[in-house]
Design an enzyme around this catalytic site. Structure first.
Site, PDB file in Angstrom:
ATOM      1  N   ALA A 181      -1.219   1.780 -10.155  1.00 50.79           N
ATOM      2  CA  ALA A 181      -0.232   1.321 -10.246  1.00 50.79           C
ATOM      3  C   ALA A 181      -0.604  -0.624 -10.540  1.00 50.79           C
ATOM      4  CB  ALA A 181       0.148   1.381  -8.619  1.00 50.79           C
ATOM      5  N   GLU A 202      -7.810   2.226  -3.782  1.00 49.88           N
ATOM      6  CA  GLU A 202      -6.469   1.187  -3.334  1.00 49.88           C
ATOM      7  C   GLU A 202      -7.356   0.582  -1.525  1.00 49.88           C
ATOM      8  OE1 GLU A 202      -5.951   4.387  -4.465  1.00 49.88           O
ATOM      9  OE2 GLU A 202      -4.250   4.758  -5.336  1.00 49.88           O
TER      10      GLU A 202
END
Ligand code: COA
Length: 260
Positions: A66, A135
């Site tokens: 992302a 992440e």
């Protein structure tokens, strides 16, 4: 429909979506997610299209995640909304698409990039690919379905390890784990994707759609996969594809499926 961040090509019944932000390693910004969602929806509704291949542009990345620059200042509410919107708009859409979607992982597939590849029906990777869910190294967790789909694909223990260590793995390890179905050279990646797509296209797309639904049902809370299979199996008997497939077999010829 014209797009700024993706390319859509069609070659007869085979469609290819290329995520095209190579300078940002094809990171998924908001606009790219919306465009991908629109492109998948268009291709699903396009009767001429039977199989879709998803790939990244350039030699370096499928998708490096992302777009971190877009959410670095988000609040808790905005973070939650980002994940929910993304999952509903794109990742769940791809997973439940009625047409087969193959991810051709041609480089980094990290974070949201690996999550997008995992939402596809299956994956193949080139030997320069690097896959992972990094992440937690950014102080966040996977939010586009990664905690669920990685565990489904490689098992809970390995998913825990990969997420906790934020490790990147290469194509051969991903192959051994069952995260990808094939590992191949960079040159052979697209030809292999095309070959698999053409093999799929020889079969009944209506039946394949039912099979996707039935297989996915096993991973959908509150839905009984066996019941879904029974219903989808029964539905096949009302299709022209079923008549053609069984008639062709009995007549000892190749089927020519009408796809309905
Ligand atoms: N979001 C936003 N931009 C990203 C990005 C991401 N996920 N991944 C890469 N980019 C951008 C970089 O900021 C850089 O932009 P710039 O040239 O304007 O500075 C460009 O893409 C090239 O990346 P760069 O880091 O210079 O390439 P590299 O070969 O040195 O490193 C990676 C490649 C994949 C290891 C590194 O880009 C990286 O760690 N990316 C983030 C991966 C990640 O954590 N993804 C999960 C997000 S939740």
């Amino acid at each position: 429909m014209s797009f700024n961040n993706i390319l859509v090509n069609k070659d007869d019944a085979l469609a290819k979506i290329t995520i095209n932000r190579p300078k940002k390693l094809n990171a998924l910004n908001k606009e790219t997610i919306i465009e991908l969602s629109n492109a998948f929806t268009n291709l699903e509704n396009d009767e001429a299209v039977k199989v879709i291949i998803l790939i990244g542009s350039g030699e370096k990345a499928f998708v490096a995640g992302a777009d971190i620059s877009e959410f670095a200042n988000f609040s808790e509410e905005e973070g939650g909304a980002l994940a929910r919107r993304g999952q509903e708009m794109l990742f769940d859409l791809v997973e439940n698409l009625s047409k087969p979607v193959i991810a051709a992982i041609n480089g980094f597939a990290l974070g949201g990039g690996l999550e997008l590849a995992m939402a596809c029906h299956f994956r193949i990777a080139s030997n320069n690919a690097k896959m992972g869910l990094p992440e937690v190294s950014l102080g966040v967790i996977p939010g586009y379905g990664g905690t669920q789909r990685l565990a489904q694909l490689v098992g809970k223990g390995k998913a825990m390890e990969l997420v906790m260590t934020a490790s990147m793995i290469a194509a051969d390890e991903a192959l051994a784990l069952g995260l990808v179905n094939y590992a191949t050279t960079q040159e052979e990646l697209v030809p292999l994707a095309n070959k698999l797509a053409h093999k799929i296209m020889r079969n009944s797309l209506v039946a394949i759609s039912g099979a996707i639904k039935a297989i996915n049902a096993n991973y959908t809370e509150g839905i009984n996969g066996y019941d879904t299979e029974i219903e989808a199996f029964g539905n096949c008997f009302g299709t022209r594809d079923f008549k053609e497939g069984t008639t062709a077999f009995l007549e000892k010829r190749k089927p020519n499926f009408p796809n309905n």
